[in-house]
Motif scaffolding. Structure first.
Motif, PDB file in Angstrom:
ATOM      1  N   GLY A  10       0.798  -1.221   0.000  1.00  0.00           N
ATOM      2  CA  GLY A  10       0.000   0.000   0.000  1.00  0.00           C
ATOM      3  C   GLY A  10       0.828   1.268   0.000  1.00  0.00           C
ATOM      4  O   GLY A  10       0.321   2.349   0.279  1.00  0.00           O
ATOM      5  N   LEU A  11       2.112   1.143  -0.327  1.00  0.00           N
ATOM      6  CA  LEU A  11       3.000   2.297  -0.339  1.00  0.00           C
ATOM      7  C   LEU A  11       3.074   2.984  -1.698  1.00  0.00           C
ATOM      8  O   LEU A  11       3.671   4.050  -1.822  1.00  0.00           O
ATOM      9  N   MET A  12       2.487   2.353  -2.681  1.00  0.00           N
ATOM     10  CA  MET A  12       2.491   2.894  -4.037  1.00  0.00           C
ATOM     11  C   MET A  12       1.183   2.489  -4.710  1.00  0.00           C
ATOM     12  O   MET A  12       0.710   1.375  -4.495  1.00  0.00           O
ATOM     13  N   PRO A  13       0.601   3.375  -5.516  1.00  0.00           N
ATOM     14  CA  PRO A  13      -0.666   3.017  -6.169  1.00  0.00           C
ATOM     15  C   PRO A  13      -0.481   1.908  -7.204  1.00  0.00           C
ATOM     16  O   PRO A  13       0.566   1.803  -7.849  1.00  0.00           O
ATOM     17  N   ALA A  14      -1.502   1.096  -7.371  1.00  0.00           N
ATOM     18  CA  ALA A  14      -1.446  -0.036  -8.308  1.00  0.00           C
ATOM     19  C   ALA A  14      -1.187   0.413  -9.745  1.00  0.00           C
ATOM     20  O   ALA A  14      -0.592  -0.330 -10.530  1.00  0.00           O
ATOM     21  N   GLU A  15      -1.612   1.632 -10.095  1.00  0.00           N
ATOM     22  CA  GLU A  15      -1.400   2.145 -11.460  1.00  0.00           C
ATOM     23  C   GLU A  15       0.082   2.246 -11.810  1.00  0.00           C
ATOM     24  O   GLU A  15       0.453   2.283 -12.983  1.00  0.00           O
TER      25      GLU A  15
END
Length: 86
Positions: A10-15
């Protein structure tokens, strides 16, 4: 990979996964097909688009711009600082 772990945590967006994959392909193939980093010749631009799983160079340049905006947005969210994209 590290990007997978960051997204999973959850530290970076999936996009960012799509942006990462495209920009990695551009970096690797671009070094071969556009060695100076400039606009590749016509035949090389078609080969570069295909190497990056795009139908044509216009689609590739559009998707690169989208990926750069995705990276800039993630940078701003994570570091609370804008990232210049121009």
């Amino acid at each position: 990979t590290a990007i997978d772990a960051l997204i999973e945590a959850g530290l970076m967006p999936a996009e960012m996964m799509d942006a990462h994959d495209l920009l990695t392909d551009v970096l690797v193939a671009g070094r071969l097909l556009a060695p100076g980093g400039g606009e590749p010749p016509s035949a090389a631009s078609r080969a570069l688009a295909r190497a990056c799983q795009r139908d044509n160079y216009a689609e590739l340049t559009h998707d690169i711009a989208v990926a750069r905006k995705c990276v800039a947005a993630a940078w701003c969210d994570i570091f609370d600082q804008p990232l210049e994209t121009e």
